[in-house]
Write a protein that holds these residues in place. Sequence first.
Motif, mmCIF file in Angstrom:
data_model
loop_
_atom_site.group_PDB
_atom_site.id
_atom_site.type_symbol
_atom_site.label_atom_id
_atom_site.label_comp_id
_atom_site.label_asym_id
_atom_site.label_seq_id
_atom_site.Cartn_x
_atom_site.Cartn_y
_atom_site.Cartn_z
ATOM 1 N N UNK A 23 28.558 84.054 121.421
ATOM 2 C CA UNK A 23 29.269 84.601 120.250
ATOM 3 C C UNK A 23 30.621 84.132 119.847
ATOM 4 N N UNK A 24 31.183 83.448 120.779
ATOM 5 C CA UNK A 24 32.371 82.962 120.579
ATOM 6 C C UNK A 24 32.401 81.269 120.180
ATOM 7 N N UNK A 30 30.688 77.265 113.174
ATOM 8 C CA UNK A 30 30.418 77.958 111.687
ATOM 9 C C UNK A 30 31.510 77.818 111.006
ATOM 10 N N UNK A 31 32.772 78.045 111.836
ATOM 11 C CA UNK A 31 34.032 78.074 110.878
ATOM 12 C C UNK A 31 34.479 76.753 110.235
ATOM 13 N N UNK A 32 33.775 75.634 110.751
ATOM 14 C CA UNK A 32 34.178 74.273 110.449
ATOM 15 C C UNK A 32 33.557 74.180 109.098
ATOM 16 N N UNK A 40 27.329 82.950 107.487
ATOM 17 C CA UNK A 40 26.225 82.726 108.660
ATOM 18 C C UNK A 40 26.260 83.854 109.411
ATOM 19 N N UNK A 41 27.408 84.725 109.367
ATOM 20 C CA UNK A 41 27.538 86.029 110.335
ATOM 21 C C UNK A 41 27.266 85.808 111.779
ATOM 22 N N UNK A 42 27.860 84.598 112.270
ATOM 23 C CA UNK A 42 27.678 84.172 113.448
ATOM 24 C C UNK A 42 27.767 85.094 114.739
ATOM 25 N N UNK A 43 28.801 85.925 114.382
ATOM 26 C CA UNK A 43 29.244 86.685 115.750
ATOM 27 C C UNK A 43 28.098 87.787 116.040
#
Length: 163
Positions: A23-24, A30-32, A40-43
């Motif tokens: 999650x880090x 994704x922030x790229x 994308x709600x990756x966390x």
Amino acid sequence: MTTQLTLSDKRTYLYASLFTLGNILVPQLCHLIPQGGLILLPIYFFTLIAAYRFGLFTGMLTAICSPLVNHLFFGMPPLAALPILLIKSSLLAIFAALIAKRVGKATLGALVLTVLAYQFAGACFEWPMTGSLMHALQDIRLGYPGILVQIFGGYLLLRRLES
């Protein structure tokens, strides 16, 4: 099949650490992409996997540590967004652990229910906190690709972990 790990089990902390690391790293990738975090709600992804596969304690440790560590090291999520992210992550861990315990294995229906439950409950908390229904529904309006990744990617990964 899900495994409900306890707080006295060393694997709880090992798995929570690994899922927190996921999650880090994934949000950093994704922030790229412009607006990648919002879309994308990756966390939330590895919190879902942790709680669904290994139970509430592993899920909650991942849910709480992931946003805090990300904020401390990268400033994301911003401090103003941290409380709602902690609430939504915790809700996801709770719903995922409860549904997994009830269903016993990963099914698409169970994952749809899990993701919709935490999104709805999270929006119910976020709306009064922000005073904006539009902001409370942002994860659904903008983050539907991430919701689909949580459901279908989560299903594939969980099925793989079950075998």
